[in-house]
Design a protein around this motif. Sequence first.
Motif, PDB file in Angstrom:
ATOM      1  N   TYR A  43      10.498 -49.106 -55.128  1.00 41.92           N
ATOM      2  CA  TYR A  43      10.671 -47.704 -55.553  1.00 41.92           C
ATOM      3  C   TYR A  43      10.562 -47.673 -57.070  1.00 41.92           C
ATOM      4  O   TYR A  43      11.390 -48.280 -57.750  1.00 41.92           O
ATOM      5  CB  TYR A  43      12.054 -47.221 -55.088  1.00 41.92           C
ATOM      6  N   PRO A  45       9.178 -44.610 -59.376  1.00 49.06           N
ATOM      7  CA  PRO A  45       8.515 -43.387 -59.854  1.00 49.06           C
ATOM      8  C   PRO A  45       8.190 -43.535 -61.344  1.00 49.06           C
ATOM      9  O   PRO A  45       8.981 -44.048 -62.103  1.00 49.06           O
ATOM     10  CB  PRO A  45       9.579 -42.294 -59.654  1.00 49.06           C
ATOM     11  N   ARG A 412       3.138 -45.321 -51.252  1.00 50.41           N
ATOM     12  CA  ARG A 412       4.033 -44.767 -50.226  1.00 50.41           C
ATOM     13  C   ARG A 412       5.143 -43.988 -50.906  1.00 50.41           C
ATOM     14  O   ARG A 412       4.966 -43.612 -52.095  1.00 50.41           O
ATOM     15  CB  ARG A 412       4.561 -45.905 -49.351  1.00 50.41           C
ATOM     16  N   GLN A 413       6.250 -43.720 -50.192  1.00 49.91           N
ATOM     17  CA  GLN A 413       7.289 -42.844 -50.761  1.00 49.91           C
ATOM     18  C   GLN A 413       8.653 -43.168 -50.173  1.00 49.91           C
ATOM     19  O   GLN A 413       8.758 -43.889 -49.181  1.00 49.91           O
ATOM     20  CB  GLN A 413       6.945 -41.388 -50.426  1.00 49.91           C
ATOM     21  N   TYR A 415      11.173 -41.073 -48.314  1.00 51.08           N
ATOM     22  CA  TYR A 415      11.193 -39.731 -47.724  1.00 51.08           C
ATOM     23  C   TYR A 415      12.625 -39.238 -47.622  1.00 51.08           C
ATOM     24  O   TYR A 415      13.492 -39.917 -47.035  1.00 51.08           O
ATOM     25  CB  TYR A 415      10.540 -39.761 -46.358  1.00 51.08           C
TER      26      TYR A 415
END
Length: 429
Positions: A43, A45, A412-413, A415
């Motif tokens: 992760y 961002p 990807r993310q 969610y």
Amino acid sequence: MTDKVAKLVIGDQTHEFPVMSGSVGPDVIDIRTLYAKTGMFTYDPGFTSTAACDSAITYIDGDKGELLYRGYPIDQLSEKSSYVEVCYLLLYGELPNKTQLAEFDKVVSRHTMVHEQMHYFYRGFRRDAHPMAIMTGVVGAMAAFYHDSTDISDSRQREIASIRMIAKMPTIAAMAYKYSVGQPFVYPRNDLDYASNFLHMCFSVPAEEYKVNPTIAKAMDLIFTLHADHEQNASTSTVRLAGSSDANPFACIAAGVACLWGPAHGGANEAALNMLKEIGTVDRIPEFIARAKDKSDPFKLMGFGHRVYKNFDPRATVMQKTAKEVLDLLGVHDNPTLQVAQALEKIALEDPYFIERKLYPNVDFYSGIILEAIGFPTSMFTVLFSVARTVGWISQWKEMIGDPQKKIGRPRQLYNGAPARDYIPVDKR
Ligand code: SDX
């Protein structure tokens, strides 16, 4: 690859991932098998800790404030090279010999004209359109004019497209400027060097002879060199991501132009000059420093801070020196904007808020002062940045397309939206 491994302990499982080393700079942990092994994503961002690719083009050491184009330090290139020579270096990896440089310069000159039909394309824009809006549209439209260099599987077409981009960006930019000021387009001239040709296309008018000032042309050439490439910045990453889908090179560069426009990125040079003018006088600086530190105020010091540089941006150092030289040459002494910029830099660099966050002037802090002195409106500042950065974008695009490991970029993310649920008829809501 190294023999080092990174171990990740999740519950009672220990997973090992290979560590890779480049020629200089931080090692990377190869996590390409992470999801298959653990069912988890990383992760990150904003990609603060993510290497999205490997590249041999530009290296930045943010702590040292070092910038290398194919290994050559930016301060040496600024002093001894030229933008066209830097284009060759970024594209092909080595400095050209005299013959190679002369040949490259001639090929670029011979591609500076744009298809005559493009003149009509401009007619569709309002005269008060922001020149970056015009650039975004016209660069993307190049694919509608140059079909013979859009097949990315053909290395010859990739080469022609690269030369066309480098050669035609100044012409397209100058036409965007002329259109915005209601003056006739000026054709490129092969007897002028790259920077002089650009200035001539921007500032000459049919009514009289326009003599390019060689010192101004040298400053313009230097500004192009300083902005030529910068590793995996936002717009270059955009070009790479667009290129990963095998989109044609003109569409990829147009995507880069669009991303560069943002004030957090290339749009900062326009925003920085507007900010310096809004501050107006040195006595108003404390008010703006307070606003920059106030978390409830979205205001940031434009032209300050950088994701990678935690020391002086070496380009800002060269730019500050050039600003003084150009203003002196033009007899613009006691320029209030330069005075505010220098005072603001001094005050900010003594303020704990900026010191703790390692916020220094970046490439955009002084560039606007020079560009305004040369005669460009602020709306053209990011356009000039896009002209200069085109060689970096296209070099990085070529490197990616030529990489046998190329894959489409598809992050990807995490969610955190609604889990699966059944549709509710409108009369039941
Ligand atoms: C370019 O990436 C590249 O290489 C870009 C570029 C290139 O050649 O391609 O170098 C060109 O885009 C230069 C940058 C131009 N942008 C600006 O000058 C806009 C103003 N700068 C900021 O928006 C910011 O510094 C960024 C976007 C440049 C960098 O942002 P980061 O790395 O995401 O850092 P951040 O926003 O997390 O800031 C860290 C802290 C924050 O405070 P805290 O939450 O820790 O309390 O520093 C603060 C920020 O609020 N901060 C600023 C600031 N920049 C960061 N505070 C006031 N003024 C600023 N300019």
